[in-house]
Each structure stands twice: as C-alpha cells, then as structure tokens.
Write an enzyme that holds these catalytic residues in place. Structure first.
Site, PDB file in Angstrom:
ATOM      1  N   GLU A 222      -0.828  -5.823  -7.228  1.00  0.00           N
ATOM      2  CA  GLU A 222      -0.171  -6.014  -5.928  1.00  0.00           C
ATOM      3  C   GLU A 222       0.761  -7.216  -5.909  1.00  0.00           C
ATOM      4  O   GLU A 222       0.611  -8.154  -5.111  1.00  0.00           O
ATOM      5  CB  GLU A 222      -1.214  -6.104  -4.803  1.00  0.00           C
ATOM      6  CG  GLU A 222      -1.885  -4.782  -4.531  1.00  0.00           C
ATOM      7  CD  GLU A 222      -2.764  -4.774  -3.275  1.00  0.00           C
ATOM      8  OE1 GLU A 222      -2.921  -5.841  -2.646  1.00  0.00           O
ATOM      9  OE2 GLU A 222      -3.297  -3.707  -2.937  1.00  0.00           O
ATOM     10  N   GLU A 326      -4.880   2.136  -6.026  1.00  0.00           N
ATOM     11  CA  GLU A 326      -5.805   1.900  -4.915  1.00  0.00           C
ATOM     12  C   GLU A 326      -5.418   2.792  -3.742  1.00  0.00           C
ATOM     13  O   GLU A 326      -4.237   2.971  -3.449  1.00  0.00           O
ATOM     14  CB  GLU A 326      -5.785   0.429  -4.471  1.00  0.00           C
ATOM     15  CG  GLU A 326      -6.326  -0.555  -5.497  1.00  0.00           C
ATOM     16  CD  GLU A 326      -6.322  -1.988  -4.973  1.00  0.00           C
ATOM     17  OE1 GLU A 326      -6.284  -2.181  -3.732  1.00  0.00           O
ATOM     18  OE2 GLU A 326      -6.355  -2.912  -5.798  1.00  0.00           O
TER      19      GLU A 326
END
Length: 501
Positions: A222, A326
């Site tokens: 991320e 995710e």
C-alpha cells in the site's frame, strides 16, 4: 553527501531493469514451481501473524497504549526484558496457525497465502541497522527460521503457495500503523532505507529459491498515492534488479499506490514489445473507507464493481498481470444506513460473490483480509465466517480431462469463427489465421498442464502468453499478425475450461 551518494547508488541498482526468465521454459510443460508462480490463486492474508495489528491480535499490546508493533515490542522489552519478550513473540508465531487450520485451508480450496512480515523479521534482524527496530533485533533472531519452517514448508505440504509480503518498511510505505512503525510514509524520502531494502529483497530471493511454492516477493505494501511516482519507480527497479541477481524466475510484486493503470503503463514501458520483467501489480479493493463509498448504498456499491475493479487499463492491461492482495466484505455503517429494508446477510453474500467473480476474471489471484482473529471472529473481515456464510467461495476447478475429439471440435469452431469474423470486418484484408490456430493449441495445452497439478488454473496469463509467443517467434519468426496468435492463445485457455469444468 551521504544522501546524494545513496540516491546515486539506488539509481545504479535500478538502471536497465534485467529481464526475468520466461514464466515457462521453451518447448516444455511448466514445472511445479512455475505452476505455483503462475496459477490462479484463491488466497487469504495471515494478518497480524508477524506484523502485529492490535485490532486483530491484542495480547502482545497489553503493556502499551500504542497500536504498532514497535510500540508493543518496546513496551514488552522495557518491562520484561529481551528473553521473555522473544519467548512471547515466538509463541505467537509458532501457534498462529494450527495443523487444523492448514487442513481447513486445504479442504476449502485455498491455493495461496499472503504473509505480511516486516524488515525486522528477515535474517535474524540483520537488515535493521540504522532503523527503529535495530535495538530489538534479538527479539526477532529466530523469526526467519520460523517463517520458513512453520509457514513456507507447512504450506508446501498442503500444496499451498506463499507470497512473502514486506508489509513493514523503515518509516513505512504509507502513514498507517500497519507498517509496524508510526510514521508518515517516510520510507520514500530515505534513500539509505531504500538501498538497504533492495539489498534485502535480493537476500530473500536467494534464501528462498529452493522452495518451489514461493508465489512472489512483494517489495512494499500500500504505497501512498504519488503522481508522478518517480521514487517508487526507482525503488521498484532497484528491487527487481537485486532479486534477479539471485532468482530469475520468482514474480516480483509491487504496490499500485491505488492507481493500477499507472503501473500497468510502467510495466508495459519497461518490457517493450518483447521483454519480460516478471512483475505482478498488487491492487487492493476496499469499499468501506472513502467518503465516496460511504455515500453509496450497498446495492449501489455492488452494481458499480463491474465498472470500477481493474478497469480502464492501457491496452487492456496487455503484458501486465495484476492481483488483488487485499479485499473484504466490509461496508461502512453509513452505507448500511442506506440499505433500505434489504437483508444484510443477503447483501454481504452478493457483495462477496460479485467480488470473487470479478477477481477470478481480471486478476491472477485474490487474497482476503484476513484469516483469523484472537477473540471471536471478525465478521465481514473474517475469512472463515464469510466462507461459512457463502459470501466467498473458491473458483471452479477443472475436474475432467477433455478428449481429443473435444479439442478438435473446439479448435475448429474457434478457428472458423475467427476467419469468418475478419472476412466480414475486412473482406479484402490478408491475415494469417494459422497463427490463431497455433495460439489456440498452445493455450489449451498450457491450461491442461496446469490442471494436472491439483486442478490448478492459469492465473498469470500475460506472463505465460508472452513466454509462449516468444517461443513461437523464435521458431517461426515475427509477424505483424502475431496478435492473431495471442487471441488464439486466450481462446484456447478459455475453451479448455469450458470443456473441463
């Protein structure tokens, strides 16, 4: 001067990104390791197994009011000393996944796990020098051995692959505590840290190369949104170069910084028409955080998924494989307030199943967040709970081998359809439909090879297709109609599954 030197060193590591080895060897069926690296994955994250998150597993945070792993380890060491803290951490790592868990994962057709770890876990903490975890490296002296013995090796026994996800970088790839340190994404302004982490990626690639079930090495998690993303480009290039010195084949996974097409273009530019750098782009799909999603009802979010999950990619994403590292079945309370009289369980089920379907069509794998919680279950964040409710389900696997007659019929129908289409579109055009037929046959054969290993399906199709096309060109030469071969390959894979599922 030190900063300038580090930057120069980092750029030198990332200049001229080397090609990876082809995803499959020319003229050969894929090996078991290559199938693990390129099959379609139905996976789950082992959140808070190594990079601790208080909301998932809270025991090791008992002595601190902080939320990061750095808070937890520093408080425990201050109160109980290094040896006691190491024992507590090792007990957590060793017992996070039980033998019953592994059996459950295999029985529920999970093919892969994504294992979030921190830079402090690698090689007894030897890459912590100069960073915040250095003073606690003794706590982590056995972490890497446990990762290999209790996770990678046990996963292999269950025919499950592992992504080694470097979730925690010095200073953090973003400003969230799930990177192990509270910070503000300082990693991207620290060239020394980037050089050290690139070296670490090379070390990991070398140390794990004997394990055939490593599905990829993820070099960050991320990354914060950046445009232009020059610092990320330099770091990714350096990591790829270091990994390729030690392992030419393992996929290198990069974060898309919440903008997949930015990195699709980067991969396409770096590879050119005939190169291959072995990169997978990781996109995360959550619809519970942004104000825009909170303003939508569950029904609207579900309806919008088809148009906003891995769409609008340059050249339809040609040459670039993407994964969803995710995702969850969670929607914000504000969205549920707009649900009207609909049944929540029904909407969650529809939401999860819709995501599964799209990910299987558009990505080479997906990994639910997350596997388990210390107390009770995590509801719509919980893999087992969502499985039991039927909100998530594995993709269909090939269960029967198509006959030669089925292959010939599928090939003939596809070939004739291809020829007829272009005759209507361009009656005077000259094409090479035999290339389409060749591509179809190779695609079908590759899909069959994957199916022989535990009913696997092709996931990194762009990687395999690029390898096989280069094989074709080496044998027969290049043609301006190679696109026909590529379309044939895609159709061959598709028709194999139509006949075998």
């Amino acid at each position: 001067m030190q900063k300038a030197f580090s930057k120069l060193k980092l750029k030198s590591k990332g200049s001229n990104i080397p090609d990876a080895a082809p995803a499959v060897d020319s003229g050969k069926e894929p090996s078991i390791a290559q199938i693990y690296q390129s099959r379609l994955n139905y996976g789950v994250n082992f959140g808070s197994s190594f990079v601790l998150e208080k909301w998932i597993f809270h025991d090791l945070f008992a002595e601190t009011g902080g939320d990061t792993e750095l808070d937890a380890v520093s408080s425990l060491v201050a109160k109980n000393g290094v040896n006691d803290t190491r024992s507590k951490f090792e007990n957590h790592w060793n017992n996070f996944v039980t033998s019953e868990d592994w059996s459950w994962l295999a029985d529920n057709q999970v093919t892969s796990i994504r294992l979030p770890i921190g830079y402090w876990h690698v090689d007894g903490g030897s890459f912590t020098s100069g960073f915040k975890f250095e003073k606690f490296k003794q706590v982590y002296s056995n972490a890497w051995t446990i990762i290999k013995q209790k996770y990678v090796e046990v996963a292999l026994q269950n025919k499950i692959s592992v992504i080694i996800d470097i979730h925690g970088l010095p200073g953090g790839a973003n400003n969230a505590g799930h990177s192990g340190e509270s910070g503000s994404g300082d990693f991207w302004s620290d060239e020394k840290a980037q050089v050290s982490m690139a070296k670490m990626m090379g070390w990991i690639a070398n140390d794990l190369k004997s394990y055939e079930n490593i599905a990829g090495i993820q070099v960050d998690n991320e990354a914060g949104f950046a445009n232009p993303a020059k610092k990320q480009e330099t770091y990714y290039a350096a990591c790829i170069s270091e990994i390729r010195k030690n392992n030419k084949q393992v996929p290198v996974i990069i974060s898309d910084g919440w903008w997949p097409d930015q990195w699709v273009k980067w991969v396409q530019d770096e590879q050119g028409d005939d190169g291959y750098i072995g990169v997978v782009i990781d996109d995360h799909v959550y619809r519970c955080f942004s104000d825009a999603d909170k303003a939508k009802s569950p029904q609207q979010i579900i309806d919008d998924l088809n148009g906003d999950v891995l769409t609008n990619l340059t050249d339809n994403g040609s040459g670039a494989d993407l994964m969803v590292g995710e995702w969850s079945c969670v929607l914000d309370t504000q969205s549920w307030e707009k649900a009207g009289g609909s049944n929540r369980d029904d909407e969650v089920k529809k939401y999860g199943q819709t995501q599964c379907k799209l990910f299987n069509e558009r990505a080479c794998g997906s990994y639910f967040w997350t596997f388990k919680f210390q107390s009770g279950n995590g509801g719509e964040w919980d893999f087992k709970t969502m499985t039991d409710k039927g909100a998530i389900q594995p993709f269909s696997r090939p269960t029967k081998k198509p006959s030669d007659d089925q292959f010939q019929q599928a090939l003939g129908n596809a070939y004739n359809g291809h020829v007829d289409y272009w005759k209507k579109q361009d009656p005077n055009g000259k094409y090479q439909p035999e290339l389409y037929k060749d591509g179809f046959s190779i695609g079908w054969k590759d899909a069959d090879s994957f199916a022989k290993f535990n009913g696997s399906r092709i996931g990194r199709k762009e990687a395999l297709k690029r390898a096989r096309l280069q094989e074709e060109i080496s044998s027969k030469g290049s043609s301006k109609y190679d696109w026909e071969w590529s379309q044939g390959y895609d159709e061959g894979v598709k028709q194999f599954y139509n006949a075998s599922i």
